[in-house]
Design a protein around this motif. Sequence first.
Motif, short mmCIF file in Angstrom:
data_model
loop_
_atom_site.label_atom_id
_atom_site.label_comp_id
_atom_site.label_asym_id
_atom_site.label_seq_id
_atom_site.Cartn_x
_atom_site.Cartn_y
_atom_site.Cartn_z
N LEU A 108 30.88 65.90 50.84
CA LEU A 108 31.45 67.15 50.34
C LEU A 108 31.89 66.97 48.88
O LEU A 108 32.64 66.05 48.55
CB LEU A 108 32.65 67.57 51.19
N VAL A 109 31.41 67.87 48.04
CA VAL A 109 31.79 67.92 46.63
C VAL A 109 32.67 69.15 46.44
O VAL A 109 32.20 70.28 46.55
CB VAL A 109 30.56 68.00 45.71
N ALA A 122 37.72 61.87 54.12
CA ALA A 122 37.04 60.63 53.76
C ALA A 122 35.64 60.88 53.22
O ALA A 122 35.04 60.00 52.58
CB ALA A 122 36.97 59.70 54.95
N ASP A 123 35.10 62.07 53.47
CA ASP A 123 33.75 62.43 53.00
C ASP A 123 33.77 63.12 51.64
O ASP A 123 32.71 63.48 51.12
CB ASP A 123 33.09 63.41 53.98
N THR A 124 34.97 63.31 51.06
CA THR A 124 35.12 64.29 49.98
C THR A 124 35.42 63.67 48.62
O THR A 124 36.29 62.81 48.49
CB THR A 124 36.25 65.27 50.33
N ILE A 125 34.73 64.16 47.60
CA ILE A 125 35.08 63.92 46.21
C ILE A 125 35.55 65.24 45.62
O ILE A 125 34.94 66.29 45.87
CB ILE A 125 33.89 63.34 45.40
N ALA A 126 36.67 65.23 44.89
CA ALA A 126 37.25 66.45 44.37
C ALA A 126 37.38 66.38 42.85
O ALA A 126 37.70 65.32 42.29
CB ALA A 126 38.63 66.69 44.98
N ARG A 178 39.09 61.64 49.35
CA ARG A 178 38.96 60.19 49.17
C ARG A 178 38.93 59.80 47.70
O ARG A 178 39.42 58.73 47.32
CB ARG A 178 37.67 59.70 49.86
N HIS A 179 38.36 60.66 46.85
CA HIS A 179 38.18 60.31 45.43
C HIS A 179 38.46 61.55 44.59
O HIS A 179 37.84 62.60 44.79
CB HIS A 179 36.75 59.82 45.20
N GLY A 180 39.42 61.43 43.66
CA GLY A 180 39.76 62.55 42.79
C GLY A 180 39.35 62.30 41.36
O GLY A 180 39.68 61.26 40.78
#
Length: 282
Positions: free
Chosen positions: A21-22, A224-228, A243-245
């Motif tokens: 997910l983006v 856990a599937d997501t980059i934001a 998970r990652h910003g």
Amino acid sequence: MSTTSPSPVSPADGGDLPFKLVATDLDGTLLSSSETVSARTRAALATATSAGALHIIVTGRSATWARPVFDEIGYRGIAVCGQGAQVYDAGAHKLLTSLTLDRRVAALAIEKIEAETGPLAIAANQDGLEGDVLAGPGYRLQIGSELPVVQVGSHELLTAPISKLYIQHSELSDDALAEAARSAAGDLVGVVMAGAGVVELLPLGLSKATGLAVAARRLGVTAADTIAFGDMPNDVPMFGWARHGVAMANAHRELLAVADEVTLSNDEDGVAAVLERLFPAG
């Protein structure tokens, strides 16, 4: 501004995708200063979605204000609008969820804030897909272009259900106003600074993170599937959830402080720069 060196990203579940997910903020992030999405960013998103990732827009704009942009850029997925208050199906032009701010609580919050700061200029975002933004005396919109606002008297702001309030002060900076509002009424409402001239009062506990969590469950993905991607303090909860910003180079210092990575600015295709690395074409 220089960017941080990104740490290696591995798939959370051992699959092929670094992220499923983006999640992108809209103003100041996905949109350039001219309120468009560049060809490079469109291509990077298309490559990511062709690889199997999902793209979701998470914006402080209400669905009413976001819908014209979505139509213009051809976005037809699920979106989180209104700082998390609304989950909106852009393709079907349909609200899936909608939360409101109790108007008695809103009135009390304004009373407590004004006791500390003096008079405020106030606008109210009415609930629903067709909800107007009502601007009281002295309120001046400072985001977007040609966004519909209805000028009303102060007594008309809370006559119908609302999703949030916008507040402005003639002397205090946005950061100072947000801090004063939290100090005076943080036990009643959530307070976020979402852009220049945009300090908002929300239902307590509401954030982009809560709205994104609801939308992610519908999409069958997790934090856990997501980059934001984002640029303002209202994106801090979303970064805490994902998970990652990734903060844009033009981001507010509060977001830069909690970001896992800093990319280029929105006018330099910062979203595309990261996605091209994670989802290489060909």
